[in-house]
Design a protein around this motif. Structure first.
Motif, PDB file in Angstrom:
ATOM      1  N   THR A  42       0.835  -1.203   0.000  1.00 45.51           N
ATOM      2  CA  THR A  42       0.000   0.000   0.000  1.00 45.51           C
ATOM      3  C   THR A  42       0.873   1.258   0.000  1.00 45.51           C
ATOM      4  OG1 THR A  42      -1.752  -1.164   1.187  1.00 45.51           O
ATOM      5  CG2 THR A  42      -1.834   1.234   1.235  1.00 45.51           C
ATOM      6  N   ALA A  43       2.049   1.161   0.624  1.00 44.58           N
ATOM      7  CA  ALA A  43       2.990   2.287   0.654  1.00 44.58           C
ATOM      8  C   ALA A  43       3.907   2.306  -0.555  1.00 44.58           C
ATOM      9  CB  ALA A  43       3.824   2.218   1.935  1.00 44.58           C
ATOM     10  N   GLY A  44       3.716   1.370  -1.496  1.00 44.48           N
ATOM     11  CA  GLY A  44       4.474   1.398  -2.739  1.00 44.48           C
ATOM     12  C   GLY A  44       5.678   0.486  -2.807  1.00 44.48           C
ATOM     13  N   PHE A  45       5.909  -0.342  -1.754  1.00 48.30           N
ATOM     14  CA  PHE A  45       7.086  -1.198  -1.732  1.00 48.30           C
ATOM     15  C   PHE A  45       6.690  -2.669  -1.805  1.00 48.30           C
ATOM     16  CE2 PHE A  45       8.549   2.607   0.562  1.00 48.30           C
ATOM     17  CZ  PHE A  45       9.724   2.867  -0.126  1.00 48.30           C
ATOM     18  N   LYS A  46       7.434  -3.442  -2.582  1.00 46.76           N
ATOM     19  CA  LYS A  46       7.247  -4.886  -2.581  1.00 46.76           C
ATOM     20  C   LYS A  46       8.466  -5.541  -1.927  1.00 46.76           C
ATOM     21  CE  LYS A  46       9.044  -5.765  -7.261  1.00 46.76           C
ATOM     22  NZ  LYS A  46       8.723  -6.315  -8.596  1.00 46.76           N
ATOM     23  N   ASN A  47       8.224  -6.689  -1.290  1.00 50.37           N
ATOM     24  CA  ASN A  47       9.283  -7.420  -0.594  1.00 50.37           C
ATOM     25  C   ASN A  47      10.018  -6.513   0.393  1.00 50.37           C
ATOM     26  OD1 ASN A  47       8.724  -9.735  -2.164  1.00 50.37           O
ATOM     27  ND2 ASN A  47      10.069  -8.974  -3.798  1.00 50.37           N
ATOM     28  N   ALA A  48       9.250  -5.683   1.079  1.00 48.13           N
ATOM     29  CA  ALA A  48       9.861  -4.723   2.011  1.00 48.13           C
ATOM     30  C   ALA A  48      10.266  -5.369   3.312  1.00 48.13           C
ATOM     31  CB  ALA A  48       8.893  -3.569   2.283  1.00 48.13           C
ATOM     32  N   ILE A  49       9.624  -6.475   3.679  1.00 48.44           N
ATOM     33  CA  ILE A  49       9.932  -7.142   4.943  1.00 48.44           C
ATOM     34  C   ILE A  49       9.983  -8.643   4.697  1.00 48.44           C
ATOM     35  CG2 ILE A  49       7.482  -7.124   5.648  1.00 48.44           C
ATOM     36  CD1 ILE A  49       8.546  -6.752   8.559  1.00 48.44           C
ATOM     37  N   ILE A  50      11.053  -9.278   5.187  1.00 46.34           N
ATOM     38  CA  ILE A  50      11.351 -10.663   4.822  1.00 46.34           C
ATOM     39  C   ILE A  50      11.717 -11.450   6.074  1.00 46.34           C
ATOM     40  CG2 ILE A  50      12.910 -12.150   3.479  1.00 46.34           C
ATOM     41  CD1 ILE A  50      13.327  -9.668   1.621  1.00 46.34           C
ATOM     42  N   ALA A  51      11.258 -12.703   6.137  1.00 44.34           N
ATOM     43  CA  ALA A  51      11.603 -13.610   7.231  1.00 44.34           C
ATOM     44  C   ALA A  51      12.587 -14.660   6.733  1.00 44.34           C
ATOM     45  CB  ALA A  51      10.346 -14.280   7.766  1.00 44.34           C
ATOM     46  N   ARG A  52      13.620 -14.927   7.535  1.00 34.95           N
ATOM     47  CA  ARG A  52      14.614 -15.927   7.168  1.00 34.95           C
ATOM     48  C   ARG A  52      15.011 -16.754   8.385  1.00 34.95           C
ATOM     49  NH1 ARG A  52      18.662 -11.962   3.733  1.00 34.95           N
ATOM     50  NH2 ARG A  52      17.374 -11.749   1.871  1.00 34.95           N
ATOM     51  N   ASP A  53      15.420 -17.994   8.127  1.00 33.56           N
ATOM     52  CA  ASP A  53      16.047 -18.783   9.184  1.00 33.56           C
ATOM     53  C   ASP A  53      17.434 -18.217   9.448  1.00 33.56           C
ATOM     54  OD1 ASP A  53      13.982 -20.668   9.547  1.00 33.56           O
ATOM     55  OD2 ASP A  53      14.643 -21.771   7.775  1.00 33.56           O
ATOM     56  N   ALA A  54      17.857 -18.286  10.700  1.00 32.98           N
ATOM     57  CA  ALA A  54      19.221 -17.864  11.013  1.00 32.98           C
ATOM     58  C   ALA A  54      20.212 -18.810  10.345  1.00 32.98           C
ATOM     59  CB  ALA A  54      19.422 -17.862  12.526  1.00 32.98           C
ATOM     60  N   PRO A  55      21.317 -18.285   9.836  1.00 41.82           N
ATOM     61  CA  PRO A  55      22.310 -19.174   9.220  1.00 41.82           C
ATOM     62  C   PRO A  55      22.940 -20.110  10.244  1.00 41.82           C
ATOM     63  CG  PRO A  55      23.174 -16.944   9.439  1.00 41.82           C
ATOM     64  CD  PRO A  55      21.731 -16.875   9.802  1.00 41.82           C
ATOM     65  N   THR A  56      23.321 -21.284   9.812  1.00 40.81           N
ATOM     66  CA  THR A  56      24.011 -22.232  10.677  1.00 40.81           C
ATOM     67  C   THR A  56      25.453 -21.778  10.876  1.00 40.81           C
ATOM     68  OG1 THR A  56      24.764 -23.595   8.841  1.00 40.81           O
ATOM     69  CG2 THR A  56      22.576 -24.093   9.762  1.00 40.81           C
ATOM     70  N   PRO A  57      26.142 -22.305  11.881  1.00 40.20           N
ATOM     71  CA  PRO A  57      27.564 -21.954  12.060  1.00 40.20           C
ATOM     72  C   PRO A  57      28.404 -22.273  10.822  1.00 40.20           C
ATOM     73  CG  PRO A  57      26.720 -23.019  14.027  1.00 40.20           C
ATOM     74  CD  PRO A  57      25.637 -23.119  13.000  1.00 40.20           C
ATOM     75  N   GLU A  58      28.001 -23.317  10.091  1.00 38.93           N
ATOM     76  CA  GLU A  58      28.735 -23.651   8.876  1.00 38.93           C
ATOM     77  C   GLU A  58      28.503 -22.606   7.784  1.00 38.93           C
ATOM     78  OE1 GLU A  58      28.368 -26.839  11.523  1.00 38.93           O
ATOM     79  OE2 GLU A  58      26.718 -25.768  10.505  1.00 38.93           O
ATOM     80  N   GLU A  59      27.275 -22.086   7.723  1.00 39.10           N
ATOM     81  CA  GLU A  59      26.938 -21.091   6.705  1.00 39.10           C
ATOM     82  C   GLU A  59      27.553 -19.729   7.014  1.00 39.10           C
ATOM     83  OE1 GLU A  59      22.547 -22.781   5.326  1.00 39.10           O
ATOM     84  OE2 GLU A  59      22.727 -21.479   7.090  1.00 39.10           O
TER      85      GLU A  59
END
Length: 818
Positions: A341-358
């Motif tokens: 509605t404010a004009g932005f797409k993909n403005a907020i994203i959820a991710r798993d935390a990276p593993t120690p290896e990553e």
């Protein structure tokens, strides 16, 4: 002789050139770096670089270059980074059980402050800095602001060395991080007093790690304090904490602030501008928000959805239960639609935390990362704090905290508030999908806080009460106009209502507030944005779904915690009707299924709390004043007292549903299985709370205020008279009073005695001691005494007669004391 003279001149020129070169040196990027001015050094004071940063040093490059030499930590600070604004955030990384009473946890922020590093002679000072008072540096008054806002020094470091090209200074920061510096210790003075903390034990305290990144430095410390009464394992007389210190370089050019408007809900930062043209220190208040700027400004201006240059990213705590991750991610990304509605797409994203290896460098406490922290705690709560730049309100990072046992709170409330109309809620084993949906909405609510939004308690008042019994309406619109209200469940729907949505969801206000706060405006100053922002508000001003209501209001029936619908009397009537059904079946849904009374006891206690909330919504109508924030150009007053008709209706509802004996709440089938005593007291406590609420000095004061503006409003005298006649109804109709009514009547006398001798309070909006309060109370007590003298000789039982005689004595005692 000439040779000697030429040699002296050449040496002089070489010395001057050398000194000039030492003052300025071109960097590889073509920028001029500030260097250390030449100083006369005492032998042994400032060492050679190689003596301090030895060949054994372990070096980490970043914002500052960090060297570890044996057990010492050294910061090599570029002169270009001196006097730069940096945000210092202190967090708890590991915490003992119970510290802080259950509302502190791993990830809790204990302090947030602006700092800068300053050179003073042969020392480097770490100073706290404030932007509370400001002035343009080009104006003379800026000098006065500076000298009248002297900054405290947190720590002072001796200069150990300069680097080889004199562009950086080396200091030993070991003492900063292994001693007890209150501003960054993690233990407040209140906690030190509570747990009787004596001192930091240096033998059990150490620096765990120091890591430098391009724009921030992260330090982990292990602290052990000697404490006489620690929160856990008391025999140890110790409190051990792991603290994380984050220091991040703030942008050289702060984000352009957006000026706050109280008609739209935002958390804020404020400054007093002494350089303003106003004839005062001009208070400027800005909203707190993330910096979202379109990657393609031209496409954005055409109305296309555009990704932001830097989206808001939340990482899930590695300790999050696997079965809940899906719902937490959905709760975060539910905000994508309002951002569209404010004009932005993909403005907020959820991710798993990276593993120690990553990513071996990843840390939940690193200020570069926003986290959803899942806390193994018996606390029942969730919170959404954030860290922001005090210069502009830009949100830098946030941690959403979810406490594990909050799941139980939602199961219990679901059963109690919707069980009458919702067969799915009549169980202790709520379906995982429904629990997940509840959690999703809680996470969305807390993310809303982290986006800058406070509670909007008017959002639940936006919908007509009976619309919440309509399946089509609730499925489309939810149960409130915003996820930021405390409208958790639909307690209005009645048995037989079809296709009802019982759990809250995002609403139209969430789209409106996100557009207002986050839409990118190509304006060259905060003031230039104001006409557009005001226009957006005026376009929605007459529509209740876009109204903002402050949580701090204790007087506005529109802005109530846990309320639903636009009529508290009707809503609470539906709510109490449903609770009676639940109370009747509570044993069947709990103890009959588990073969123990633990859940029955817990849920009965919470049922009393739910009932009390419904009653409290109606109490607010008495002396209620609507607050509709507006500018002078808008029509109508800001504050309007509730109509006399509605207030009298509310008083009657309270007499019928709260102050009369509520036998359905005193069910022996429940009480005799969960407690051995105190049955009348359970009900009296709830009744007393709301009786005292009606008889608050502030409420009576608002009724007195209303009389000065309109004689047709409910007067304080009429309210007190109606209350007296209802509370002492038995005396007026010649009937004996049961134990519950006698308890309530004694509570009435106690409260009236307190009012008779009331003193002024800092929270009160009027002068109690010089108001009509004491004279009205005195008159009511005298009128009651006369009635009781007659009633005690009527056809009543002995206990009631004794009660009336005792009441007369108490009245006499109160009047004499005055």
């Amino acid at each position: 002789m000439k040779k000697i003279l030429l040699f002296c001149i050449a040496a002089s020129l070489f010395s001057a050139a050398s000194t000039t070169a030492q003052k300025k040196k071109k960097s590889k990027k073509g920028k001029t770096e500030q260097t250390a001015p030449a100083q006369k050094q005492k032998k042994g004071d400032i060492k050679n670089y190689s003596q301090v940063v030895t060949k054994d040093a372990v070096t980490d490059n970043g914002l500052f270059t960090v060297h570890k030499v044996d057990k010492k930590y050294l910061y090599e600070i570029p002169f270009s980074k001196l006097n730069k604004d940096m945000l210092w955030v202190t967090r708890i990384a590991k915490i003992p059980t119970g510290l802080g009473g259950g509302y502190m946890n791993a990830g809790s922020k204990t302090n947030e402050q602006l700092v800068h590093w300053v050179r003073f002679q042969d020392k480097i000072l770490l100073k706290a800095k404030s932007y509370d008072n400001v002035a343009d540096s080009s104006k003379a008054i800026s000098a006065s602001v500076k000298v009248n806002n002297y900054e405290p020094t947190l720590f002072a470091f001796d200069i150990e060395a300069f680097n080889t090209d004199s562009t950086s200074v080396v200091v030993d920061v070991t003492a900063l991080f292994n001693t007890d510096v209150p501003a960054i210790s993690g233990l407040s003075s209140r906690l030190r007093k509570t747990y009787k903390v004596k001192r930091l034990d240096p033998k059990r305290s150490f620096i765990n790690s120091v890591k430098s990144f391009p724009e921030n430095i992260e330090v982990k410390q292990d602290f052990t304090f000697n404490a006489s009464e620690p929160s856990t394992l008391r025999a140890t007389e110790s409190i051990s904490l792991q603290i994380n210190q984050s220091m991040i370089l703030l942008p050289e050019q702060p984000m352009q602030p957006r000026i706050f408007d109280p008609r739209v809900g935002f958390f804020t930062v404020s400054q007093y501008d002494f350089g303003s043209d106003e004839l005062k220190a001009d208070k400027k208040t800005y909203i707190r928000r993330w910096r979202l700027e379109p990657k393609d400004p031209e496409a954005y201006a055409r109305g296309e959805l555009v990704e932001p240059i830097k989206p808001i990213v939340y990482y899930l705590d590695p300790g999050t239960p696997e079965n809940l991750k899906e719902y937490i991610k959905q709760g975060i990304e539910d905000w994508q639609k309002p951002f569209e509605t404010a004009g932005f797409k993909n403005a907020i994203i959820a991710r798993d935390a990276p593993t120690p290896e990553e990513d071996p460098e990843f840390s939940p406490e690193d200020i570069r990362y926003s986290m959803i922290r899942y806390v193994a705690s018996t606390t029942r709560n969730a919170v959404g704090p954030s860290v922001s730049d005090p210069r502009s309100g830009e949100i830098i990072e946030s941690d959403i905290i979810w406490y594990h046992n909050h799941l139980r709170s939602y199961r219990n409330r679901y059963l109690l508030e919707t069980g009458a109309a919702n067969p799915n809620a009549r169980t202790l084993n709520t379906k995982p999908k429904e629990i997940g949906d509840m959690m999703r909405m809680v996470i969305a609510h807390e993310v809303g806080h982290a986006l800058g939004y406070p509670h909007n308690m008017a959002a639940s008042y936006a919908y007509p009460v009976d619309s919440l019994r309509n399946g089509e309406f609730t499925q489309k619109n939810g149960i409130a106009a915003s996820i930021m209200d405390y409208a958790r469940y639909n307690y209005i729907a009645q048995p037989g209502d079809k296709n009802i949505r019982f759990i809250r969801q995002m609403g139209p206000y969430d789209h409106y507030v996100t557009n207002w706060g986050y839409r990118y405006l190509a304006a060259n100053s905060p003031e230039a944005e104001v006409p557009t922002l005001s226009k957006w508000i005026l376009e929605k001003a007459d529509n209740p779904i876009y109204k903002f209501g402050r949580q701090s209001s204790r007087f506005d029936p529109q802005s109530q915690t846990e309320g639903l619908g636009d009529d508290p009397v009707k809503a609470s009537s539906y709510g109490v009707k449903n609770l009676k059904y639940v109370a009747k079946n509570l044993s069947n849904w709990t103890s009959d299924q588990t073969n123990n009374y633990d859940d029955l006891e817990e849920l009965y206690g919470e049922l009393l709390g739910v009932y009390s909330r419904y009653a409290g919504h109606v109490v607010t109508n008495i002396g209620g004043v609507f607050e509709n924030l507006k500018t002078p150009k808008q029509n109508g007053p800001v504050y309007t007292p509730l109509s006399k008709t509605k207030q009298k209706e509310s008083m009657k509802w309270l007499q019928d549903n709260v102050f009369s004996t509520q036998s359905w709440l005193v069910d022996n089938a429940i009480l005799q299985n969960i407690d051995y005593a105190g049955y009348p007291e359970n009900l009296r406590k709830v009744q007393a709370r709301h009786l005292n609420g009606v008889l608050s000095a502030d409420r009576i004061g608002r009724l007195l205020d209303a009389e000065t503006t309109n004689k047709t409003y409910y007067s304080a005298l009429e309210m007190l008279s109606d209350l007296r006649k209802g509370i002492w109804k038995e005396a007026y109709i010649g009937k004996s009073a049961d134990i519950y009514r006698r308890n309530l009547q004694r509570t009435y006398l106690e409260r009236m005695g307190t009012l008779l001798n009331a003193k002024n309070s800092s929270r009160s909006s009027f002068n109690v001691t010089t108001s009509d309060v004491s004279s009205l109370v005195r008159g009511e007590l005298k009128t009651l005494r006369s009635k009781l003298k007659v009633a005690k000789n009527g056809s009543i039982n002995t206990v009631t007669r004794y009660h009336y005689e005792d009441a007369i004595a108490k009245i006499d005692q109160a009047l004499e004391a005055k």
